[in-house]
Design an enzyme around this catalytic site. Structure first.
Site, PDB file in Angstrom:
ATOM      1  N   SER A  12       0.844  -1.196   0.000  1.00 10.70           N
ATOM      2  CA  SER A  12       0.000   0.000   0.000  1.00 10.70           C
ATOM      3  C   SER A  12       0.875   1.240   0.000  1.00 10.70           C
ATOM      4  O   SER A  12       1.667   1.453   0.926  1.00 10.70           O
ATOM      5  CB  SER A  12      -0.903   0.017   1.232  1.00 10.70           C
ATOM      6  OG  SER A  12      -1.500   1.292   1.384  1.00 10.70           O
ATOM      7  N   HIS A  37      -1.174  -1.238  -4.336  1.00  7.11           N
ATOM      8  CA  HIS A  37      -2.456  -0.979  -3.683  1.00  7.11           C
ATOM      9  C   HIS A  37      -2.583   0.511  -3.367  1.00  7.11           C
ATOM     10  O   HIS A  37      -1.696   1.102  -2.747  1.00  7.11           O
ATOM     11  CB  HIS A  37      -2.555  -1.800  -2.393  1.00  7.11           C
ATOM     12  CG  HIS A  37      -3.901  -1.782  -1.748  1.00  7.11           C
ATOM     13  ND1 HIS A  37      -4.932  -2.605  -2.147  1.00  7.11           N
ATOM     14  CD2 HIS A  37      -4.383  -1.032  -0.716  1.00  7.11           C
ATOM     15  CE1 HIS A  37      -5.983  -2.372  -1.390  1.00  7.11           C
ATOM     16  NE2 HIS A  37      -5.683  -1.417  -0.517  1.00  7.11           N
ATOM     17  N   ASP A  39      -5.009   3.293  -1.587  1.00  8.49           N
ATOM     18  CA  ASP A  39      -6.111   3.499  -0.641  1.00  8.49           C
ATOM     19  C   ASP A  39      -6.730   4.876  -0.853  1.00  8.49           C
ATOM     20  O   ASP A  39      -6.102   5.899  -0.557  1.00  8.49           O
ATOM     21  CB  ASP A  39      -5.602   3.389   0.796  1.00  8.49           C
ATOM     22  CG  ASP A  39      -5.231   1.964   1.172  1.00  8.49           C
ATOM     23  OD1 ASP A  39      -6.101   1.087   1.052  1.00  8.49           O
ATOM     24  OD2 ASP A  39      -4.083   1.732   1.582  1.00  8.49           O
ATOM     25  N   MET A  41      -9.464   7.452   0.334  1.00 10.89           N
ATOM     26  CA  MET A  41     -10.275   7.750   1.518  1.00 10.89           C
ATOM     27  C   MET A  41     -10.870   9.150   1.382  1.00 10.89           C
ATOM     28  O   MET A  41     -10.217  10.058   0.854  1.00 10.89           O
ATOM     29  CB  MET A  41      -9.427   7.670   2.783  1.00 10.89           C
ATOM     30  CG  MET A  41      -8.704   6.353   2.967  1.00 10.89           C
ATOM     31  SD  MET A  41      -7.747   6.342   4.503  1.00 10.89           S
ATOM     32  CE  MET A  41      -6.843   4.803   4.323  1.00 10.89           C
ATOM     33  N   HIS A  70      -8.600   0.794  -3.871  1.00 16.81           N
ATOM     34  CA  HIS A  70      -9.547   0.477  -2.804  1.00 16.81           C
ATOM     35  C   HIS A  70     -10.309   1.747  -2.446  1.00 16.81           C
ATOM     36  O   HIS A  70      -9.735   2.678  -1.866  1.00 16.81           O
ATOM     37  CB  HIS A  70      -8.761  -0.071  -1.611  1.00 16.81           C
ATOM     38  CG  HIS A  70      -9.588  -0.455  -0.443  1.00 16.81           C
ATOM     39  ND1 HIS A  70      -9.026  -0.859   0.750  1.00 16.81           N
ATOM     40  CD2 HIS A  70     -10.940  -0.505  -0.245  1.00 16.81           C
ATOM     41  CE1 HIS A  70      -9.992  -1.136   1.614  1.00 16.81           C
ATOM     42  NE2 HIS A  70     -11.153  -0.918   1.038  1.00 16.81           N
ATOM     43  N   MET A  72     -12.493   3.620  -0.279  1.00 21.85           N
ATOM     44  CA  MET A  72     -13.105   3.770   1.044  1.00 21.85           C
ATOM     45  C   MET A  72     -13.856   5.092   1.058  1.00 21.85           C
ATOM     46  O   MET A  72     -13.502   6.049   1.757  1.00 21.85           O
ATOM     47  CB  MET A  72     -12.026   3.693   2.123  1.00 21.85           C
ATOM     48  CG  MET A  72     -11.484   2.286   2.319  1.00 21.85           C
ATOM     49  SD  MET A  72     -10.056   2.220   3.431  1.00 21.85           S
ATOM     50  CE  MET A  72      -8.734   2.426   2.239  1.00 21.85           C
ATOM     51  N   MET A 141     -11.161  -6.733   5.529  1.00 20.06           N
ATOM     52  CA  MET A 141     -10.438  -5.754   6.335  1.00 20.06           C
ATOM     53  C   MET A 141     -10.106  -6.380   7.685  1.00 20.06           C
ATOM     54  O   MET A 141     -11.003  -6.830   8.407  1.00 20.06           O
ATOM     55  CB  MET A 141     -11.273  -4.491   6.540  1.00 20.06           C
ATOM     56  CG  MET A 141     -11.597  -3.717   5.276  1.00 20.06           C
ATOM     57  SD  MET A 141     -10.123  -3.125   4.393  1.00 20.06           S
ATOM     58  CE  MET A 141      -9.341  -2.099   5.653  1.00 20.06           C
ATOM     59  N   ASP A 176      -6.436  -6.931   4.098  1.00 19.23           N
ATOM     60  CA  ASP A 176      -5.946  -5.555   4.198  1.00 19.23           C
ATOM     61  C   ASP A 176      -5.957  -5.126   5.665  1.00 19.23           C
ATOM     62  O   ASP A 176      -7.023  -4.952   6.257  1.00 19.23           O
ATOM     63  CB  ASP A 176      -6.842  -4.629   3.363  1.00 19.23           C
ATOM     64  CG  ASP A 176      -6.282  -3.216   3.253  1.00 19.23           C
ATOM     65  OD1 ASP A 176      -5.308  -2.898   3.964  1.00 19.23           O
ATOM     66  OD2 ASP A 176      -6.832  -2.426   2.465  1.00 19.23           O
TER      67      ASP A 176
END
Length: 229
Positions: A12, A37, A39, A41, A70, A72, A141, A176
């Site tokens: 990540s 990866h 993330d 957010m 990913h 979120m 998760m 993750d």
């Protein structure tokens, strides 16, 4: 039990040097990362704010493996096309992020990406059962999403249940949160095959000294593969 897929390590970049993402991505790939990866957010669905589509598009220029994005965020659907156009290979949305998850998964595939479905720690594996023919990946998760560097939550029973539900479908189980050489064997033995790891890969290294990245990736991979026989 279907044939287990090879273990993939997906560092990540939330744990990378934010001032030098391109070099960090090239470094982890050269040191053996299988996927990169990312993330995303939004400061709403999770208590942190990270990357939008322009940043992801900038990362894409440096990624030669698989860019695993990913999301979120909530809502998800209005942003799927933008992140797909930014170059995501896999777009993962949270089951908990909206009321119409079938529509979300359909939209991800219609945008040309593989579809991932993420589950927060408190969501049972059984919740994905009606959706398994619509996904390419399920992300379990093992921390509450929102921050890097959290302690691992042992959800190996959940991973085993999910592996049984998936059966012989070609669906990845991704883990993750808190993955290290100590925790990787637990989830790999339970059936996971994609391991997202942040600080455990980036610790001790830098773009000017990337060898520790490779050593860390190899240690996690070896530990996970040892648990799968």
């Amino acid at each position: 039990m279907p044939k287990r897929q090879d273990i993939k390590i997906a560092p990540s970049i939330l744990s990378a040097d934010f001032a030098d993402f391109g070099a960090e991505i090239r470094a982890i790939e050269s040191q053996g990362a299988d996927w990169v990866h990312v993330d995303v957010m939004d400061g709403h669905f999770v208590p942190n704010l990270t990357f939008g589509p322009p940043a992801v598009a900038a990362f894409r220029r440096h990624v030669t493996t698989v860019m695993d994005v990913h999301l979120m965020i909530a809502p998800v659907d209005p942003y799927i096309e933008a992140f797909a156009q930014a170059g995501a290979d896999i777009l993962t949305a949270h089951l908990e992020a909206g009321p119409h998850i079938h529509r979300t998964l359909q939209a991800i595939r219609a945008a040309g990406c593989k579809a991932g479905l993420a589950l927060n720690p408190g969501t049972p594996a059984e919740a994905v059962a009606p959706l398994l023919d619509m996904v390419d990946l399920v992300c379990v998760m093992t921390v509450n999403p929102g921050f890097g560097g959290q302690s691992f939550l042992d959800l190996t029973d959940k991973v085993r249940t999910l592996r049984a539900l998936i059966g012989d479908r070609p669906v990845h189980i991704e883990i993750d949160g808190g993955v290290t050489p100590d925790t990787a064997p637990l989830v790999a033995a339970a059936g996971a095959d994609v391991l997202v790891t942040g600080s455990a890969v980036f610790k001790g290294g830098s773009v000017s000294d990337p060898d520790p990245y490779g050593a860390n990736i190899r240690a996690i991979r070896k530990a996970a593969q040892g648990a799968t026989g």
